[in-house]
Design a protein around this motif. Structure first.
Motif, PDB file in Angstrom:
ATOM      1  N   ALA A  86      69.071  34.098  53.605  1.00  0.00           N
ATOM      2  CA  ALA A  86      70.007  35.133  54.187  1.00  0.00           C
ATOM      3  C   ALA A  86      69.466  36.202  54.158  1.00  0.00           C
ATOM      4  CB  ALA A  86      71.238  34.780  53.200  1.00  0.00           C
ATOM      5  N   PRO A  87      69.972  37.115  55.052  1.00  0.00           N
ATOM      6  CA  PRO A  87      69.741  38.464  55.249  1.00  0.00           C
ATOM      7  C   PRO A  87      69.450  39.134  53.736  1.00  0.00           C
ATOM      8  CG  PRO A  87      71.145  38.075  56.877  1.00  0.00           C
ATOM      9  CD  PRO A  87      71.199  36.981  55.771  1.00  0.00           C
ATOM     10  N   ALA A  88      68.412  39.914  53.414  1.00  0.00           N
ATOM     11  CA  ALA A  88      68.501  40.592  52.111  1.00  0.00           C
ATOM     12  C   ALA A  88      69.639  41.656  52.208  1.00  0.00           C
ATOM     13  CB  ALA A  88      67.096  41.580  52.135  1.00  0.00           C
ATOM     14  N   ILE A  89      70.000  42.164  50.833  1.00  0.00           N
ATOM     15  CA  ILE A  89      70.803  43.353  50.676  1.00  0.00           C
ATOM     16  C   ILE A  89      70.386  44.765  51.027  1.00  0.00           C
ATOM     17  CG2 ILE A  89      72.295  44.160  49.152  1.00  0.00           C
ATOM     18  CD1 ILE A  89      72.771  41.732  47.576  1.00  0.00           C
ATOM     19  N   THR A  90      70.773  45.401  52.034  1.00  0.00           N
ATOM     20  CA  THR A  90      70.048  46.565  52.356  1.00  0.00           C
ATOM     21  C   THR A  90      71.265  47.845  52.261  1.00  0.00           C
ATOM     22  OG1 THR A  90      70.751  46.410  54.783  1.00  0.00           O
ATOM     23  CG2 THR A  90      68.368  45.478  54.042  1.00  0.00           C
ATOM     24  N   GLY A  91      72.270  47.569  52.101  1.00  0.00           N
ATOM     25  CA  GLY A  91      73.348  48.461  51.976  1.00  0.00           C
ATOM     26  C   GLY A  91      73.906  48.932  53.423  1.00  0.00           C
ATOM     27  N   GLN A  92      73.397  47.997  54.352  1.00  0.00           N
ATOM     28  CA  GLN A  92      74.139  48.571  55.860  1.00  0.00           C
ATOM     29  C   GLN A  92      74.872  47.342  56.428  1.00  0.00           C
ATOM     30  OE1 GLN A  92      70.389  49.706  58.118  1.00  0.00           O
ATOM     31  NE2 GLN A  92      70.197  51.203  57.012  1.00  0.00           N
ATOM     32  N   GLU A  93      75.471  46.431  55.442  1.00  0.00           N
ATOM     33  CA  GLU A  93      76.153  45.318  56.273  1.00  0.00           C
ATOM     34  C   GLU A  93      77.428  45.365  56.381  1.00  0.00           C
ATOM     35  OE1 GLU A  93      74.330  45.361  53.151  1.00  0.00           O
ATOM     36  OE2 GLU A  93      72.235  44.348  54.008  1.00  0.00           O
ATOM     37  N   LEU A  94      77.975  46.654  56.330  1.00  0.00           N
ATOM     38  CA  LEU A  94      79.501  47.116  56.539  1.00  0.00           C
ATOM     39  C   LEU A  94      80.442  46.482  55.627  1.00  0.00           C
ATOM     40  CD1 LEU A  94      79.186  47.182  60.432  1.00  0.00           C
ATOM     41  CD2 LEU A  94      79.092  49.116  58.841  1.00  0.00           C
ATOM     42  N   GLY A  95      80.041  46.190  54.455  1.00  0.00           N
ATOM     43  CA  GLY A  95      80.837  45.594  53.481  1.00  0.00           C
ATOM     44  C   GLY A  95      80.816  44.088  53.342  1.00  0.00           C
ATOM     45  N   ARG A  96      79.891  43.447  53.884  1.00  0.00           N
ATOM     46  CA  ARG A  96      79.653  41.997  53.887  1.00  0.00           C
ATOM     47  C   ARG A  96      78.839  41.585  52.794  1.00  0.00           C
ATOM     48  NH1 ARG A  96      78.629  38.641  59.283  1.00  0.00           N
ATOM     49  NH2 ARG A  96      78.897  37.184  57.799  1.00  0.00           N
ATOM     50  N   ILE A  97      79.403  40.603  51.946  1.00  0.00           N
ATOM     51  CA  ILE A  97      78.471  40.094  50.867  1.00  0.00           C
ATOM     52  C   ILE A  97      78.011  38.795  50.900  1.00  0.00           C
ATOM     53  CG2 ILE A  97      79.535  41.864  49.182  1.00  0.00           C
ATOM     54  CD1 ILE A  97      81.378  39.490  48.279  1.00  0.00           C
ATOM     55  N   THR A  98      78.626  38.006  52.270  1.00  0.00           N
ATOM     56  CA  THR A  98      77.830  36.520  52.233  1.00  0.00           C
ATOM     57  C   THR A  98      77.834  36.525  53.871  1.00  0.00           C
ATOM     58  OG1 THR A  98      80.339  36.153  53.059  1.00  0.00           O
ATOM     59  CG2 THR A  98      79.774  35.875  50.796  1.00  0.00           C
ATOM     60  N   TRP A  99      76.866  35.645  53.991  1.00  0.00           N
ATOM     61  CA  TRP A  99      76.370  35.497  55.407  1.00  0.00           C
ATOM     62  C   TRP A  99      76.200  33.933  55.598  1.00  0.00           C
ATOM     63  CZ3 TRP A  99      75.099  39.199  58.464  1.00  0.00           C
ATOM     64  CH2 TRP A  99      74.634  39.029  59.753  1.00  0.00           C
ATOM     65  N   PRO A 100      76.507  33.416  56.971  1.00  0.00           N
ATOM     66  CA  PRO A 100      76.198  31.941  57.194  1.00  0.00           C
ATOM     67  C   PRO A 100      75.015  31.352  57.106  1.00  0.00           C
ATOM     68  CG  PRO A 100      76.960  33.205  59.213  1.00  0.00           C
ATOM     69  CD  PRO A 100      76.918  34.172  57.927  1.00  0.00           C
ATOM     70  N   VAL A 101      74.715  30.456  56.187  1.00  0.00           N
ATOM     71  CA  VAL A 101      73.144  30.044  56.226  1.00  0.00           C
ATOM     72  C   VAL A 101      73.346  28.549  56.274  1.00  0.00           C
ATOM     73  CG1 VAL A 101      71.244  29.863  54.282  1.00  0.00           C
ATOM     74  CG2 VAL A 101      72.942  31.825  54.188  1.00  0.00           C
ATOM     75  N   PRO A 102      71.996  28.115  57.133  1.00  0.00           N
ATOM     76  CA  PRO A 102      72.169  26.679  57.437  1.00  0.00           C
ATOM     77  C   PRO A 102      71.676  26.067  56.140  1.00  0.00           C
ATOM     78  CG  PRO A 102      70.268  27.921  58.294  1.00  0.00           C
ATOM     79  CD  PRO A 102      71.062  28.861  57.839  1.00  0.00           C
ATOM     80  N   VAL A 103      72.204  24.707  56.032  1.00  0.00           N
ATOM     81  CA  VAL A 103      71.940  24.061  54.653  1.00  0.00           C
ATOM     82  C   VAL A 103      71.944  22.456  55.179  1.00  0.00           C
ATOM     83  CG1 VAL A 103      73.224  25.569  53.126  1.00  0.00           C
ATOM     84  CG2 VAL A 103      74.332  23.812  54.330  1.00  0.00           C
ATOM     85  N   VAL A 104      71.256  21.510  54.419  1.00  0.00           N
ATOM     86  CA  VAL A 104      71.393  20.245  54.692  1.00  0.00           C
ATOM     87  C   VAL A 104      71.778  19.590  53.269  1.00  0.00           C
ATOM     88  CG1 VAL A 104      68.552  20.282  53.919  1.00  0.00           C
ATOM     89  CG2 VAL A 104      69.673  18.671  55.374  1.00  0.00           C
ATOM     90  N   TRP A 105      72.363  18.385  53.606  1.00  0.00           N
ATOM     91  CA  TRP A 105      72.588  17.631  52.456  1.00  0.00           C
ATOM     92  C   TRP A 105      72.735  15.979  52.782  1.00  0.00           C
ATOM     93  CZ3 TRP A 105      76.031  19.941  55.539  1.00  0.00           C
ATOM     94  CH2 TRP A 105      77.098  19.523  56.004  1.00  0.00           C
ATOM     95  N   GLN A 106      72.943  15.361  51.884  1.00  0.00           N
ATOM     96  CA  GLN A 106      72.776  13.996  52.358  1.00  0.00           C
ATOM     97  C   GLN A 106      73.940  13.379  51.874  1.00  0.00           C
ATOM     98  OE1 GLN A 106      69.333  11.948  50.347  1.00  0.00           O
ATOM     99  NE2 GLN A 106      68.190  12.361  52.051  1.00  0.00           N
ATOM    100  N   ASP A 107      74.506  12.040  52.507  1.00  0.00           N
ATOM    101  CA  ASP A 107      75.841  11.655  52.017  1.00  0.00           C
ATOM    102  C   ASP A 107      75.393  10.281  51.304  1.00  0.00           C
ATOM    103  OD1 ASP A 107      74.763   9.675  53.930  1.00  0.00           O
ATOM    104  OD2 ASP A 107      76.197   9.904  55.204  1.00  0.00           O
TER     105      ASP A 107
END
Length: 203
Positions: A86-107
Motif C-alpha cells: 500500500a502507498p506509504a504515509i506521506t501526509g499528502q493523501e487528502l485525509g485517506r488512511i486506507t488504500w485498496p490493496v490486492p490480496v490472495v486467499w484460498q477457499d
C-alpha cells in the motif's frame, strides 16, 4: 418590595415559582402566566426527553447488533496475504488512511481467489490479513463490531434529544411571538382608553 427580590426565609423553589408567574402579582397578565406555564412544560418535557432519547438509542443499538449477528452467521472470515504494498504515509493523501490493496486467499477446497481489500496506508506486501466472504465466496465488507453498534445507538439517541429540544425551542419562540402580539394589542387597546384622560389632564 420588588417582584424579583427574594423574601426572607422563602424557599428557593417557591421563589422560582413566583418568578415564573405562579404568585399573585396583579401586574402579571394572563398571557404572562400562560407563557410561564409553557416554559415550565417545555422544561419538564426537555428533561423527560433525555431518558426517552437514551431508550431510542438503546433500541437502535440492539437492532443493529441483531443485524450484525445475522450477517456474521452467513459470512466467513479467511486468512489472506497482500500481494502488493500500500502507498506509504506521506501526509499528502487528502485525509485517506486506507488504500485498496490486492490480496490472495484460498477457499476450503484450496482454490486461490484474488480481490481488493481496503488496508491501512503503509501495509507491506506478503502481510497476513483477514478477509470476509459471503456464501458464494465473494469479498464483502467486514460486519460492524459491538463498538460500532454502540456508537450508532449513542449518535441516534443524542440526535433525537437535540432534535426534540430544537423543536421545543422553536415552538416556544412561536408561542412567545403570538403572545407578544396579543400583549401589544392589549396595551394599544388600554392606551386608547387611558389616552383621552391624559390628554385632557395635560390641557
Amino acid at each position: 418590595m420588588g417582584v424579583g427580590r427574594p423574601r426572607r426565609g422563602e424557599p428557593w423553589v417557591v421563589m422560582q415559582a413566583r418568578r415564573l408567574g405562579c404568585g399573585h402579582n396583579p401586574l402579571r397578565r394572563p398571557s404572562d402566566r400562560f407563557e410561564a406555564a409553557l416554559a415550565v412544560i417545555a422544561l419538564f418535557a426537555g428533561i423527560l426527553l433525555i431518558p426517552a432519547g437514551a431508550a431510542v438509542g438503546t433500541s437502535v443499538e440492539k437492532a443493529d447488533e441483531s443485524r450484525v449477528a445475522e450477517q456474521r452467521a452467513v459470512l466467513r472470515q479467511l486468512a489472506a496475504r497482500t500481494t502488493a504494498d500500500a502507498p506509504a504515509i506521506t501526509g499528502q493523501e487528502l485525509g485517506r488512511i486506507t488504500w485498496p490493496v490486492p490480496v490472495v486467499w484460498q477457499d476450503e477446497t484450496g482454490v486461490d481467489h484474488r480481490g481488493l481489500v481496503d488496508l491501512m496506508l503503509g501495509t507491506k506486501a506478503n502481510t497476513e490479513v483477514v478477509v470476509w466472504v459471503d456464501r458464494s465466496g465473494a469479498l464483502v465488507k467486514p460486519p460492524r463490531t459491538a463498538g460500532d453498534s454502540a456508537a450508532i445507538g449513542d449518535a441516534v439517541g443524542f440526535g433525537t434529544v437535540i432534535g426534540c429540544w430544537l423543536v421545543l425551542w422553536v415552538l416556544l419562540l412561536i408561542a412567545r411571538r403570538a403572545l407578544d402580539r396579543r400583549r401589544l394589542a392589549d396595551w394599544a387597546a388600554e392606551w386608547e382608553q387611558v389616552a383621552p384622560g391624559w390628554t385632557h389632564h395635560d390641557g
